[in-house]
Design a protein around this motif. Structure first.
Motif, PDB file in Angstrom:
ATOM      1  N   UNK A   1       0.828  -1.316  -0.508  1.00 14.63           N
ATOM      2  CA  UNK A   1       0.255   0.552  -0.172  1.00 14.63           C
ATOM      3  C   UNK A   1       0.771   1.449  -0.314  1.00 14.63           C
ATOM      4  N   UNK A   2       1.899   1.524   0.625  1.00 14.90           N
ATOM      5  CA  UNK A   2       3.379   2.158   0.223  1.00 14.90           C
ATOM      6  C   UNK A   2       2.570   3.881   0.816  1.00 14.90           C
ATOM      7  N   UNK A   3       2.050   3.156   2.348  1.00 17.43           N
ATOM      8  CA  UNK A   3       1.662   3.576   3.526  1.00 17.43           C
ATOM      9  C   UNK A   3       2.531   3.586   4.209  1.00 17.43           C
ATOM     10  N   UNK A   4       3.119   5.370   5.374  1.00 17.49           N
ATOM     11  CA  UNK A   4       4.544   4.715   5.712  1.00 17.49           C
ATOM     12  C   UNK A   4       3.995   5.945   7.084  1.00 17.49           C
TER      13      UNK A   4
ATOM     14  N   UNK B   1      -1.629  -3.341   7.345  1.00 17.43           N
ATOM     15  CA  UNK B   1       0.044  -2.384   7.170  1.00 17.43           C
ATOM     16  C   UNK B   1       0.763  -3.205   7.815  1.00 17.43           C
ATOM     17  N   UNK B   2       2.005  -3.062   7.264  1.00 15.83           N
ATOM     18  CA  UNK B   2       3.289  -3.955   7.432  1.00 15.83           C
ATOM     19  C   UNK B   2       4.230  -2.988   8.211  1.00 15.83           C
ATOM     20  N   UNK B   3       4.785  -2.200   7.433  1.00 13.37           N
ATOM     21  CA  UNK B   3       5.977  -1.248   7.088  1.00 13.37           C
ATOM     22  C   UNK B   3       6.863  -1.161   8.444  1.00 13.37           C
ATOM     23  N   UNK B   4       5.844  -0.808   9.529  1.00 16.46           N
ATOM     24  CA  UNK B   4       6.289  -0.281  10.881  1.00 16.46           C
ATOM     25  C   UNK B   4       6.908  -1.310  11.706  1.00 16.46           C
ATOM     26  N   UNK B   5       5.572  -2.117  11.729  1.00 14.10           N
ATOM     27  CA  UNK B   5       6.360  -3.701  12.115  1.00 14.10           C
ATOM     28  C   UNK B   5       7.765  -4.312  11.312  1.00 14.10           C
ATOM     29  N   UNK B   6       7.503  -4.120  10.111  1.00 11.54           N
ATOM     30  CA  UNK B   6       8.877  -4.426   9.114  1.00 11.54           C
ATOM     31  C   UNK B   6      10.104  -4.021  10.220  1.00 11.54           C
ATOM     32  N   UNK B   7      10.288  -2.337  10.267  1.00 10.60           N
ATOM     33  CA  UNK B   7      11.408  -1.863  10.414  1.00 10.60           C
ATOM     34  C   UNK B   7      12.077  -1.944  11.650  1.00 10.60           C
ATOM     35  N   UNK B   8      10.349  -2.162  12.745  1.00 12.98           N
ATOM     36  CA  UNK B   8      10.377  -2.166  13.771  1.00 12.98           C
ATOM     37  C   UNK B   8      10.824  -3.938  14.165  1.00 12.98           C
ATOM     38  N   UNK B   9      10.612  -4.490  14.427  1.00 10.91           N
ATOM     39  CA  UNK B   9      10.978  -6.127  14.078  1.00 10.91           C
ATOM     40  C   UNK B   9      12.839  -5.518  13.697  1.00 10.91           C
TER      41      UNK B   9
END
Length: 371
Positions: free
Chosen positions: A46-49, A277-285
């Motif tokens: 979705x490209x949302x950050x 949403x997955x980008x926040x989880x991705x960079x945090x994990x």
């Protein structure tokens, strides 16, 4: 056999964050990132950050301005409930919409600047040995971080089961001209048909929008059904280059294994079950995995504790709300409460896009709106 202190499989946001954290935590560490494609490359998303993802990257030494350069802030969010309640408000902090071809290239470049080495390599075989992990009989790692997405080779190699169909979504995404009246507004709209399902339209700021539609695999999703759902919820939108991808939801996340193999991002089934949403989880994990990698044989246990401390409460809340959301009447009540109270709106957004939890105020407001 070539030996590295840390090998990261997958160069997306989770992998880049892991490499950055490994180098930041231990500057002398030899860190290798393997990815099966060259950068820049597209990734269905979705490209949302969210702003919280930029916070994590900032702590890793990547200035938010360097990540978002050329893409304007998106300060508002419009939500539509299954029953038709619509709420649009300014979010507590603005989000950004950045194509993954741009975002991923910027993040992996930052990891390289920090000292990580990137190679094009499609990993096929992973073997855990005493004191190290071997990849394809050619590379060994003191710690291996699997950040290789929903179809993770690393996850399969260490025997971690796949998500059940009820814990797995599938989404279709393309790009289309920005709909009228949507400048500066992210749109998420849900529907009672084929519930739980939703569509989104996120403006890039250049006259285009990332648009898509997703639903659970267990509902019998087909490509034709996904296209029909997209057109039904976003009438008049005609995207090009429609591509599909699977979303392993956090409701089916595995227990992080002990030892020298860590899983981050989609490979760890860290996808928000409410919004995808997955980008926040991705960079945090990824950041937590990279920091734990310095613990060697104890890396898995250190990472599991860090992940539980940082995300455990949020994941429990999002899982509970995901189960409750199966009743559209409860979603309608929450959206009505969000329309009436900015604090409730902020709680809902933080739960769906970052690491928020549902507070007493939000629960009480939603209960009142049921009456």
């Amino acid at each position: 056999m070539e030996h590295w202190d840390v090998v990261v499989v997958g160069g997306g946001p989770a992998g880049a964050a892991a490499a950055l954290a490994a180098r930041r935590n231990r500057p002398s560490a030899r860190v290798l990132v393997l990815d099966r494609t060259d950068f820049p490359r597209d990734k269905v998303c979705g490209d949302g950050i969210a702003a919280e993802a930029l916070d994590v990257l900032g702590d890793l030494g990547v200035p938010p301005a360097a990540v978002t350069d050329g893409y304007p802030a998106v300060p508002r969010l419009r939500l539509r409930s299954p029953g038709g309640t619509t709420v649009e408000r300014a979010t507590a902090r603005p989000s950004y919409v950045i194509p993954r071809a741009v975002l991923d290239a910027r993040l992996i470049a930052a990891a390289q600047e920090a000292g990580a080495v990137l190679r094009r390599w499609q990993v096929r075989d992973v073997r855990v040995q005493d004191g190290h992990v071997e990849l394809d009989g050619a590379v060994s790692a003191g710690v291996l971080i699997g950040a290789d997405g929903a179809e993770s080779v690393v996850r399969r190699a260490v025997g971690v089961r796949r998500n059940l169909p009820s814990q797995l979504a599938v989404a279709l995404r393309g790009y289309a001209p920005e709909p009228p009246g949507q400048r500066g507004v992210q749109v998420i709209t849900t529907t009672e048909q084929r519930w739980p399902a939703y569509a989104w339209s996120f403006p890039l700021g250049d006259g285009r929008a990332n648009v898509g539609y997703g639903e659970l695999v267990s509902g019998g999703a087909t490509r034709a059904g996904l296209v029909e759902g997209l057109h039904r919820l976003l009438p008049g939108v005609e995207p090009d280059r429609l591509k599909a991808h699977r979303l392993p939801l956090s409701t089916g996340r595995p227990r992080q294994p002990d030892g020298r193999v860590l899983l981050a991002g989609d490979a760890a089934a860290l996808i928000n079950p409410l919004t995808g949403e997955g980008i926040f989880y991705a960079v945090l994990s990824g950041a937590l995995a990279g920091a734990a990698a310095g613990s060697g044989a104890d890396a898995g246990a250190h990472y599991r504790r860090a992940l539980g401390h940082r995300l455990g409460g949020h994941l429990r809340h999002s899982s509970v709300v995901s189960r409750l959301s199966r009743w559209p009447v409860l979603m309608d009540a929450a959206f009505r409460a969000a329309a009436a109270d900015q604090r409730v709106f902020d709680d809902v957004v933080a739960l769906g896009l970052a690491d928020g939890r549902l507070g007493v105020t939000t629960l009480a407001a939603a209960a009142r709106s049921l009456r």
